[in-house]
Scaffold this active site. Sequence first.
Site, PDB file in Angstrom:
ATOM      1  N   TRP A 180       0.644  -1.269  -0.002  1.00 53.98           N
ATOM      2  CA  TRP A 180      -0.093   0.035  -0.276  1.00 53.98           C
ATOM      3  C   TRP A 180       0.957   1.403   0.135  1.00 53.98           C
ATOM      4  O   TRP A 180       0.532   2.319  -0.631  1.00 53.98           O
ATOM      5  CB  TRP A 180      -0.961  -0.330   1.288  1.00 53.98           C
ATOM      6  CG  TRP A 180      -1.770  -1.217   1.089  1.00 53.98           C
ATOM      7  CD1 TRP A 180      -1.842  -2.311   1.938  1.00 53.98           C
ATOM      8  CD2 TRP A 180      -2.745  -1.777   0.222  1.00 53.98           C
ATOM      9  NE1 TRP A 180      -2.749  -3.383   1.594  1.00 53.98           N
ATOM     10  CE2 TRP A 180      -3.176  -2.902   0.275  1.00 53.98           C
ATOM     11  CE3 TRP A 180      -3.303  -0.969  -1.200  1.00 53.98           C
ATOM     12  CZ2 TRP A 180      -4.274  -3.589  -0.250  1.00 53.98           C
ATOM     13  CZ3 TRP A 180      -4.287  -1.543  -1.727  1.00 53.98           C
ATOM     14  CH2 TRP A 180      -4.834  -2.878  -1.393  1.00 53.98           C
ATOM     15  N   ASP A 203      -0.754   6.887   6.693  1.00 53.43           N
ATOM     16  CA  ASP A 203      -2.339   5.900   6.181  1.00 53.43           C
ATOM     17  C   ASP A 203      -2.074   5.042   7.431  1.00 53.43           C
ATOM     18  O   ASP A 203      -1.255   4.190   7.356  1.00 53.43           O
ATOM     19  CB  ASP A 203      -1.921   5.175   4.814  1.00 53.43           C
ATOM     20  CG  ASP A 203      -2.831   4.052   4.735  1.00 53.43           C
ATOM     21  OD1 ASP A 203      -3.708   3.846   5.191  1.00 53.43           O
ATOM     22  OD2 ASP A 203      -2.589   3.542   3.685  1.00 53.43           O
ATOM     23  N   LYS A 253     -11.366  -2.273   8.201  1.00 54.33           N
ATOM     24  CA  LYS A 253     -10.431  -2.892   9.015  1.00 54.33           C
ATOM     25  C   LYS A 253     -10.427  -2.850  10.497  1.00 54.33           C
ATOM     26  O   LYS A 253     -10.340  -3.688  11.375  1.00 54.33           O
ATOM     27  CB  LYS A 253      -8.828  -2.535   8.443  1.00 54.33           C
ATOM     28  CG  LYS A 253      -8.723  -2.895   7.258  1.00 54.33           C
ATOM     29  CD  LYS A 253      -7.379  -2.702   6.853  1.00 54.33           C
ATOM     30  CE  LYS A 253      -7.088  -2.764   5.168  1.00 54.33           C
ATOM     31  NZ  LYS A 253      -7.251  -4.319   4.852  1.00 54.33           N
TER      32      LYS A 253
END
Length: 379
Positions: free
Chosen positions: A123, A190, A214
């Site tokens: 990511w 992030d 999540k």
Amino acid sequence: MRSLKQHLREYSQAQLYFNKIQSKMKKYNFNAGPSMLPREVIENTAKQCLDFNGSGLSLMEISHRAKDFQPVVDEAVALIKELYQVPEGYSVIFLGGGASLEFCMIPYNFLIKKAAYLNTGTWAKKAMKEAKLFGEVVEVASSADANYTFIPKDWTCPDDVDYLHITTNNTIYGTEIRKDLDVKVPLIADMSSDIFSRPVDVSKYDCIYGGAQKNLAMAGVTVVILKDEKLGRAPRQIPTMLDYRTHVEKGSMFNTPPVVPIYSALENLRWIKKNGGVEAMAKRAKERADMLYAEIDRNKLFRGTVAEEDRSYMNLCFVMNDEYKDLEKPFFDFATERGMVGIKGHRSVGGFRASCYNAQTIEGVQALINAMQEFEKNN
């Protein structure tokens, strides 16, 4: 308008459905995302989907501008600010598009000439790729050559960058940065998979963002915490929907927001507060991780996949030891039969991954440990 009798019947049917699910063999949800939520968060959200706040309408069909929904957004924002002790001068907004859209929005809004990225996984690499569309990108360090099995150390960040971007938890590879970095440049993070799992000093960041599916809510909403004074500095015209100022000015209501996911986030934030806040979440995370990593290290069949000092508390990755590779599928089947769900590792790593977000219980972790010990005994 539906009658009270109809609503009671619908609620009764829903309750019977929940009871039927719970009566089956106990399931332990280790999915990496969308992931486990507290049962009361699911049930409370489901109730509102039948009749929102006594309005006679479902949460799924109300207007986002209804007088009963604005308090949902207001309370969710207030709880985020309370749980993270967000300083004055920061805004909290809810957006769609997931963290993947933020990979684009971050450089669109913050990159003026040059940005720095710490490459710690898939990511982080994707975020870096998007940033290159808007200006120069410096990779300050990377663990790609070692398949992201550690967090790079002893790197330096150029002083002339507009910001440093980090990914605090790497869901696929199982590494985590569990502290707020001290850097001389604006910091952007992030936090999709470890948001609200530990205390965070928000004042050290210009922006924190995370997809909710999540560790915060059901899929469909992204939370963004922004330092207001840093907005509007980029030397480019930004499309209306991609300009953070649009959503700050309209309180996340510029276009139709994801109503049900925001409500589920509210319920989860209430649950976090009721259960001791982010400090308690951090304690629970460590307890779960210590238990499972101890078994991974003890059990002769398994081994961890990343450097011990960088092991994630959220996504615990492990594989079979080389001499027992042929037992990988048998163990997966064995654990699945005992109620473990979502423990298969990402294809980039293989093996197994036990995702232990805030809602994961000690009972669930112990059930996985029991399965590992029983399988070891049998083999």
